[in-house]
Design a protein around this motif. Structure first.
Motif, mmCIF file in Angstrom:
data_model
loop_
_atom_site.group_PDB
_atom_site.id
_atom_site.type_symbol
_atom_site.label_atom_id
_atom_site.label_comp_id
_atom_site.label_asym_id
_atom_site.label_seq_id
_atom_site.Cartn_x
_atom_site.Cartn_y
_atom_site.Cartn_z
ATOM 1 N N SER A 13 3.270 14.746 -1.442
ATOM 2 C CA SER A 13 3.134 15.380 -3.219
ATOM 3 C C SER A 13 1.553 15.131 -3.363
ATOM 4 C CB SER A 13 3.896 14.548 -3.905
ATOM 5 O OG SER A 13 3.376 13.195 -3.902
ATOM 6 N N ASP A 14 1.211 16.037 -4.385
ATOM 7 C CA ASP A 14 -0.072 16.140 -5.126
ATOM 8 C C ASP A 14 -0.075 15.277 -6.229
ATOM 9 O OD1 ASP A 14 -2.252 17.688 -3.531
ATOM 10 O OD2 ASP A 14 -0.580 19.066 -3.839
ATOM 11 N N GLU A 15 -0.862 14.428 -6.547
ATOM 12 C CA GLU A 15 -0.989 13.723 -7.967
ATOM 13 C C GLU A 15 -1.793 14.128 -9.007
ATOM 14 O OE1 GLU A 15 1.035 11.000 -7.916
ATOM 15 O OE2 GLU A 15 1.584 11.561 -5.762
ATOM 16 N N GLY A 16 -1.477 15.181 -9.441
ATOM 17 C CA GLY A 16 -2.172 16.034 -10.411
ATOM 18 C C GLY A 16 -3.496 15.948 -10.644
ATOM 19 N N GLY A 17 -4.280 15.925 -9.552
ATOM 20 C CA GLY A 17 -5.895 15.973 -9.474
ATOM 21 C C GLY A 17 -6.420 14.578 -9.505
ATOM 22 N N PHE A 18 -5.443 13.623 -8.909
ATOM 23 C CA PHE A 18 -5.916 12.268 -8.816
ATOM 24 C C PHE A 18 -5.798 11.827 -7.316
ATOM 25 C CE2 PHE A 18 -4.769 12.445 -13.186
ATOM 26 C CZ PHE A 18 -5.834 11.931 -13.769
ATOM 27 N N GLY A 19 -5.419 12.715 -6.514
ATOM 28 C CA GLY A 19 -5.275 12.282 -5.090
ATOM 29 C C GLY A 19 -3.985 12.947 -4.540
ATOM 30 N N ARG A 20 -3.462 12.412 -3.477
ATOM 31 C CA ARG A 20 -2.328 12.886 -2.781
ATOM 32 C C ARG A 20 -1.603 11.704 -2.204
ATOM 33 N NH1 ARG A 20 -4.514 18.271 0.565
ATOM 34 N NH2 ARG A 20 -3.927 19.895 -0.965
ATOM 35 N N THR A 21 -0.356 12.010 -1.911
ATOM 36 C CA THR A 21 0.387 10.864 -1.226
ATOM 37 C C THR A 21 0.795 11.500 -0.058
ATOM 38 O OG1 THR A 21 1.191 10.082 -3.473
ATOM 39 C CG2 THR A 21 2.631 9.484 -1.362
ATOM 40 N N TYR A 22 0.855 10.600 0.992
ATOM 41 C CA TYR A 22 1.343 11.212 2.464
ATOM 42 C C TYR A 22 2.169 10.430 3.171
ATOM 43 C CZ TYR A 22 -3.623 12.918 1.741
ATOM 44 O OH TYR A 22 -4.940 13.512 1.456
ATOM 45 N N LEU A 23 2.983 11.033 3.909
ATOM 46 C CA LEU A 23 3.676 10.250 5.030
ATOM 47 C C LEU A 23 2.790 9.894 6.053
ATOM 48 C CD1 LEU A 23 6.762 9.292 5.666
ATOM 49 C CD2 LEU A 23 6.935 11.648 6.949
ATOM 50 N N ALA A 24 3.128 8.506 6.749
ATOM 51 C CA ALA A 24 2.200 8.399 7.754
ATOM 52 C C ALA A 24 2.980 7.164 8.840
ATOM 53 C CB ALA A 24 0.909 7.535 7.519
ATOM 54 N N GLU A 25 2.602 7.056 9.837
ATOM 55 C CA GLU A 25 2.877 6.105 10.982
ATOM 56 C C GLU A 25 2.240 5.040 10.844
ATOM 57 O OE1 GLU A 25 5.245 9.120 13.978
ATOM 58 O OE2 GLU A 25 3.254 8.542 14.190
ATOM 59 N N ASP A 26 2.656 3.777 10.991
ATOM 60 C CA ASP A 26 1.747 2.505 11.273
ATOM 61 C C ASP A 26 1.770 2.215 12.781
ATOM 62 O OD1 ASP A 26 0.904 -0.072 11.249
ATOM 63 O OD2 ASP A 26 2.070 -0.706 9.630
ATOM 64 N N ALA A 27 0.573 2.417 13.353
ATOM 65 C CA ALA A 27 0.553 2.215 14.809
ATOM 66 C C ALA A 27 0.953 0.661 15.306
ATOM 67 C CB ALA A 27 -0.819 2.619 15.254
ATOM 68 N N ASP A 28 0.445 0.129 14.238
ATOM 69 C CA ASP A 28 0.587 -1.459 14.457
ATOM 70 C C ASP A 28 1.970 -1.825 14.578
ATOM 71 O OD1 ASP A 28 -2.182 -1.384 14.838
ATOM 72 O OD2 ASP A 28 -2.542 -3.047 13.224
ATOM 73 N N LYS A 29 2.809 -1.303 13.871
ATOM 74 C CA LYS A 29 4.456 -1.434 13.887
ATOM 75 C C LYS A 29 5.274 -0.615 14.486
ATOM 76 C CE LYS A 29 4.140 -4.230 9.508
ATOM 77 N NZ LYS A 29 4.692 -4.417 8.393
ATOM 78 N N LEU A 30 4.942 -0.159 15.755
ATOM 79 C CA LEU A 30 5.629 0.796 16.511
ATOM 80 C C LEU A 30 5.769 2.019 15.818
ATOM 81 C CD1 LEU A 30 8.625 -1.818 17.975
ATOM 82 C CD2 LEU A 30 6.269 -1.064 19.009
ATOM 83 N N ASN A 31 4.923 2.555 15.189
ATOM 84 C CA ASN A 31 4.708 4.005 14.527
ATOM 85 C C ASN A 31 5.946 3.890 13.379
ATOM 86 O OD1 ASN A 31 2.901 4.805 16.052
ATOM 87 N ND2 ASN A 31 4.192 5.813 17.641
ATOM 88 N N GLU A 32 6.412 2.885 12.619
ATOM 89 C CA GLU A 32 7.004 2.720 11.540
ATOM 90 C C GLU A 32 6.429 3.505 10.664
ATOM 91 O OE1 GLU A 32 7.663 -0.853 8.820
ATOM 92 O OE2 GLU A 32 8.986 -1.045 10.346
ATOM 93 N N TRP A 33 7.481 4.170 9.742
ATOM 94 C CA TRP A 33 6.872 5.107 8.663
ATOM 95 C C TRP A 33 6.499 4.293 7.816
ATOM 96 C CZ3 TRP A 33 10.980 9.785 8.296
ATOM 97 C CH2 TRP A 33 10.572 10.633 9.450
ATOM 98 N N CYS A 34 5.435 4.964 6.962
ATOM 99 C CA CYS A 34 5.088 4.192 5.765
ATOM 100 C C CYS A 34 4.289 5.445 4.496
ATOM 101 C CB CYS A 34 3.904 3.349 5.898
ATOM 102 S SG CYS A 34 2.372 3.633 6.786
ATOM 103 N N VAL A 35 4.114 5.130 3.398
ATOM 104 C CA VAL A 35 3.580 5.904 2.496
ATOM 105 C C VAL A 35 2.240 5.780 2.069
ATOM 106 C CG1 VAL A 35 3.753 6.991 0.310
ATOM 107 C CG2 VAL A 35 5.956 6.394 1.605
#
Length: 671
Positions: free
Chosen positions: A43-65
């Motif tokens: 999502s876009d945060e109304g001109g204040f940045g963005r929110t992304y889906l990511a993988e945590d490489a240190d946790k076996l690519n567990e999803w995070c935000v």
């Protein structure tokens, strides 16, 4: 794919191994902070940045935000304030993430002149997605939702935080357990008497935001409660509140009932006035609205509305007394004491039989038609047999206890004295005294010869969920929604000691056959064993995925049975602390478990029969040696909150939500 972290990039997705963004030509970061692989924009945060889906490489690519802060603000003082608020958000998330229904903060850092915070990813669908998928919300589901979310709001408000943007999109139903998770605290602020938006836009969403927040930028706990009420309306009606707000401003909340189609005839009988609760949540004037989550919970879980969660609870309560304060809760819930912790209306079903050649003691029914005892004016939460096997006690939401002669099907006496609903009853081993526990926070000891109160025991600070006499009758144990267990001297009514250790309401108690050990089950999903003489915790059992509603010792004292909102029964080895087996067959909360006593030749056998009562409208008999179901007995309708077995093992009684009745089955035990 690799995602560009330029918050202004129009097409941020790029092929793997790409070093420069194909769209905006900014350098690409393969691992943010050397750890987080950003996958896509959420999502876009109304001109204040963005929110992304990511993988945590240190946790076996567990999803995070990953949330990026990149405000487009020129004014230095406003920018400084915005940065402070983003840091405050991270601090709040670190504090609030202790709650299991709020995402955990995983990291907070600065990189390439941007601020980032990383949160736990919640796998599931938000409530707006559910609505769009065709899921229909009736009032029973709304009760369940409220009893699941209100304790979360209570938690954040007590820590000085308001959410300011509660709506279906910010509530996710977690796939793994079905619990509701509150997300997106990006609009949260420290709660003060006057909280103003300092970054150029009103915080909240049109239609969901209360007038004090929309006009003045001020927000209070009651502001979140208004937004929660609007969310419930949206789910019930399917109508976007923003649409009504654009057309009618705030006047639509005064006639919200008109937008519901046949909701009063949704086929579910509730002991809570949902309309009345929503009316008060949706008050435009803040002084007429609920001021705290606790006030709403009280109206949902205490008569004449719902009785706990017990649910949730939930009074599960459930919803059932999700034991009756929070509750948690599923389906029209309420939290009601122990067995009566979670409420829901179910359809009539007939008695069916299940033959099993391995069944212990060859238990059979004498009659297809159980006795029906009528006389209570509300749900029957608790039943118990006296030692004579002919006298039955029942406790009800009508604030009374009744004594019955099951031989002639007659009421013996009605005991009155409690100010609120009765959640637990128990006979002393000598059959001369009855103990009762109530939502009024007291325990009463009754003289069965004349029906008078011998003593009233006071020490708990919330409703009494369970009581149990020690085998010698000298000690009474009581558990409460206040998270504690008390031991009482029966002869003088004095408090002996208090056991503390559970993190949530204690819903169930049982003494071991020798009286040396006490077992307790709690909403915190654990069972504890206590040394009665010292008050020390002996062992902690963990294994159920939901709150514990009932516990019972086997006649030989070597095994403990537990019933849970997770629809299962577990048998525990008290020596090793391990699970012997899990009994599955119920399709709803298991509100009551009790062993059939050893009688006659069965005293030489360790093969026991266990009886369980559930909100699925059934009583099941189990062979504990094999874990197999022996037979299923079904009530006419409604939840089964409590099950009792006579001392000779030949009679089963059950209390529940259907028609305020008690059912009595007569069994035979062929040698």
């Amino acid at each position: 794919m690799i995602c560009c972290l330029n918050p202004d990039c129009p097409n941020p997705l790029n092929p793997d191994r790409q070093e420069v963004c194909l769209s905006c030509h900014q350098p690409l970061i393969s691992l943010l902070r050397g750890r987080y692989r950003v996958i896509k924009v959420l999502s876009d945060e109304g001109g204040f940045g963005r929110t992304y889906l990511a993988e945590d490489a240190d946790k076996l690519n567990e999803w995070c935000v990953v949330k990026q802060f990149a405000p487009k603000i020129q004014d230095s003082s406003t920018l400084k304030k915005a940065v402070e608020l983003f840091k405050d958000e991270a601090k709040q998330l670190q504090k609030l993430g202790e709650h299991p229904q709020i995402p955990t903060l995983l990291a907070y850092f600065e990189q390439d002149n941007y601020l980032f915070l990383v949160q736990q990813y919640i796998n599931g669908h938000n409530l707006l997605q559910e609505l769009r998928q065709g899921i229909i919300y009736n009032k029973s589901k709304i009760v369940e939702l409220l009893l699941d979310l209100l304790p979360v709001l209570k938690f954040i408000h007590e820590r000085g935080v308001i959410h300011r943007d509660i709506k279906p999109q910010n509530i996710i139903r977690r796939q793994i357990d079905g619990r509701l998770v509150l997300i997106d605290f990006g609009s949260s602020k420290q709660l003060t008497a006057t909280v103003h938006t300092q970054i150029g836009t009103t915080i909240g969403s049109h239609g969901y935001t209360p007038i004090e927040q929309m006009q003045d930028g001020k927000a209070y706990p009651s502001s979140d409660l208004f937004s929660l009420g609007v969310t419930c309306f949206h789910l019930l009606s399917g109508i976007r509140p923003s649409q009504l707000w654009m057309q009618k401003g705030y006047s639509w909340v005064n006639s919200w009932h008109e937008y519901l189609a046949n909701q009063d005839r949704d086929g579910v009988a509730l002991n809570v006035n949902v309309d009345k609760v929503l009316d008060k949540l949706l008050k435009t004037e803040i002084d007429q609205r609920y001021h705290s989550a606790d006030e709403v919970i009280k109206d949902l879980t205490y008569k004449p509305l719902l009785v706990p969660p017990t649910i949730i609870e939930p009074a599960s309560r459930t919803q059932s007394f999700y034991l009756k304060h929070r509750l948690l809760i599923n389906t029209a819930i309420l939290l009601l004491g122990l067995g009566g912790i979670w409420y829901l209306q179910s359809r009539p079903q007939e008695v069916t039989r299940f033959a099993n050649p391995n069944q212990p003691a060859n238990i059979t029914e004498n009659s297809d038609q159980p006795q029906t005892l009528k006389g209570h004016a509300s749900d029957v939460n608790a039943v118990a047999f006296a030692t004579d096997g002919l006298t039955l006690a029942s406790g009800s939401d009508d604030n009374t206890i009744k004594l019955w002669n099951i031989k002639n099907n007659q009421e013996i006496r009605t005991l009155k004295g409690h100010k609120k609903w009765i959640w637990a009853v128990a006979f002393s081993p000598d059959g001369k005294t009855l103990a009762s526990g109530s939502a009024d926070k007291t325990i009463k000891l009754w003289n069965l010869a004349n029906g008078e109160v011998i003593n009233t025991l006071k020490a708990h600070t919330d409703g009494i969920s369970s009581i149990a006499f020690s085998p010698d009758g000298k000690t009474l144990a009581s558990s409460s929604i206040d998270k504690t267990i008390n031991l009482w001297n029966v002869s003088n009514g004095q408090l002996i000691r208090t056991f503390k250790g559970h993190k949530q309401a204690v819903s169930a108690l049982a003494f071991s056959p020798d009286g040396s050990t006490l077992a307790s089950g709690s909403w915190d999903k654990t069972i504890k064993l206590w040394n009665v003489a010292t008050g020390k915790e002996i062992r902690n059992f963990v294994g159920h995925s939901e709150l514990i509603i009932s516990v019972a010792f086997s006649p030989d004292g070597l095994t403990l049975a537990s019933g849970s909102k997770d629809k299962s029964i577990k048998l525990w080895n008290l020596v090793t602390g391990e699970t012997i087996r899990t009994l599955k067959g119920h399709t709803d909360k298991v509100n009551s478990v009790v062993y059939v006593p050893k009688t006659g030749d069965s005293k030489t056998s360790n093969n026991f029969t266990l009886i369980s009562g559930s909100s699925d409208n059934t009583i099941k008999l189990w062979d504990t040696a094999t874990g197999k179901e022996i037979r299923t007995l079904k009530r006419d309708s409604g939840y089964i909150y409590s099950v009792a077995i006579s001392p000779d093992g030949k009679t089963i009684a059950s209390g529940g939500s259907a028609d305020n009745i008690i059912k009595v089955w007569h069994l035979s035990q062929d040698k």
